[in-house]
Design a protein around this motif. Sequence first.
Motif, PDB file in Angstrom:
ATOM      1  N   ALA A  32     -22.051-159.079  26.802  1.00 49.55           N
ATOM      2  CA  ALA A  32     -21.476-157.901  27.458  1.00 49.55           C
ATOM      3  C   ALA A  32     -22.212-157.485  28.728  1.00 49.55           C
ATOM      4  O   ALA A  32     -21.634-156.835  29.601  1.00 49.55           O
ATOM      5  N   PHE A  33     -23.467-157.865  28.869  1.00 48.64           N
ATOM      6  CA  PHE A  33     -24.273-157.453  30.024  1.00 48.64           C
ATOM      7  C   PHE A  33     -24.539-158.630  30.961  1.00 48.64           C
ATOM      8  O   PHE A  33     -25.286-158.501  31.923  1.00 48.64           O
ATOM      9  N   ASP A  34     -23.878-159.762  30.726  1.00 47.48           N
ATOM     10  CA  ASP A  34     -24.096-160.953  31.557  1.00 47.48           C
ATOM     11  C   ASP A  34     -23.739-160.727  33.019  1.00 47.48           C
ATOM     12  O   ASP A  34     -24.237-161.437  33.891  1.00 47.48           O
ATOM     13  N   PHE A  35     -22.907-159.736  33.316  1.00 48.79           N
ATOM     14  CA  PHE A  35     -22.553-159.496  34.716  1.00 48.79           C
ATOM     15  C   PHE A  35     -23.760-159.087  35.560  1.00 48.79           C
ATOM     16  O   PHE A  35     -23.724-159.144  36.785  1.00 48.79           O
ATOM     17  N   GLU A  91     -30.051-152.228  23.876  1.00 46.34           N
ATOM     18  CA  GLU A  91     -31.277-151.465  24.051  1.00 46.34           C
ATOM     19  C   GLU A  91     -32.058-152.028  25.226  1.00 46.34           C
ATOM     20  O   GLU A  91     -31.992-153.227  25.499  1.00 46.34           O
ATOM     21  N   GLN A  92     -32.752-151.150  25.928  1.00 50.84           N
ATOM     22  CA  GLN A  92     -33.613-151.565  27.039  1.00 50.84           C
ATOM     23  C   GLN A  92     -34.966-150.888  26.886  1.00 50.84           C
ATOM     24  O   GLN A  92     -35.039-149.699  26.567  1.00 50.84           O
ATOM     25  N   GLY A 106     -27.256-148.044  24.385  1.00 53.06           N
ATOM     26  CA  GLY A 106     -25.862-147.752  24.674  1.00 53.06           C
ATOM     27  C   GLY A 106     -24.999-148.983  24.538  1.00 53.06           C
ATOM     28  O   GLY A 106     -25.401-149.976  23.919  1.00 53.06           O
ATOM     29  N   ASN A 107     -23.832-148.939  25.144  1.00 58.05           N
ATOM     30  CA  ASN A 107     -22.879-150.045  25.035  1.00 58.05           C
ATOM     31  C   ASN A 107     -22.041-150.173  26.286  1.00 58.05           C
ATOM     32  O   ASN A 107     -22.023-149.282  27.130  1.00 58.05           O
ATOM     33  N   ARG A 108     -21.315-151.278  26.343  1.00 59.92           N
ATOM     34  CA  ARG A 108     -20.404-151.517  27.442  1.00 59.92           C
ATOM     35  C   ARG A 108     -19.080-150.808  27.164  1.00 59.92           C
ATOM     36  O   ARG A 108     -18.565-150.841  26.050  1.00 59.92           O
ATOM     37  N   ARG A 109     -18.561-150.174  28.213  1.00 57.54           N
ATOM     38  CA  ARG A 109     -17.237-149.560  28.176  1.00 57.54           C
ATOM     39  C   ARG A 109     -16.498-150.034  29.422  1.00 57.54           C
ATOM     40  O   ARG A 109     -16.881-149.678  30.537  1.00 57.54           O
TER      41      ARG A 109
END
Length: 168
Positions: A32-35, A91-92, A106-109
């Motif tokens: 989800a965060f690969d962008f 998480e970061q 958090g999460n991707r929206r």
Amino acid sequence: MKHTLLLITLVFSSLSFAQNTNCNCCTEHHKAFDFWVGEWTVTNPDGTTAGENSIQKIQDGCILLEKWTSAKGGYTGTSQNFYNLKTKQWEQLWIDNRGAHLKLKGNRRGNQMIMRTDDETNTDGKSFYHRITWTSNTDGSVRQLWETITEGKDTTIAFDGLYKKKSN
């Protein structure tokens, strides 16, 4: 004979292990965060250079490792970002060369990854939290907006950066 039996056991065990390994971090949630992955030049809203950032997938794709270098002042920082299967959220952990740190989750929206800190209390006794939103833009750039929200209503922008991929 013992050595031969041991060797055969090790060979079959390693073959069995190689065939049974799967990618533990290859789910859509983990991607989800690969962008944000890449080598980036980051600019401020006025177009001046804010710094450079390198985001890499490590640990068999389970962690996004960030390495930030500011354009001025020798400010650097790193973060590790991961999808926590237990809590079902990203998480970061950010730590910089001045000893400051942030813990976000958090999460991707849609086209955004949105993470925030837990609530804290400032020196004035007011409740606040940090929220960072990464937006994947259609042109391949990424906007990172870091806001500090006090008492649930007053918002201060701590950082607003536009990430553009470095050309090879």
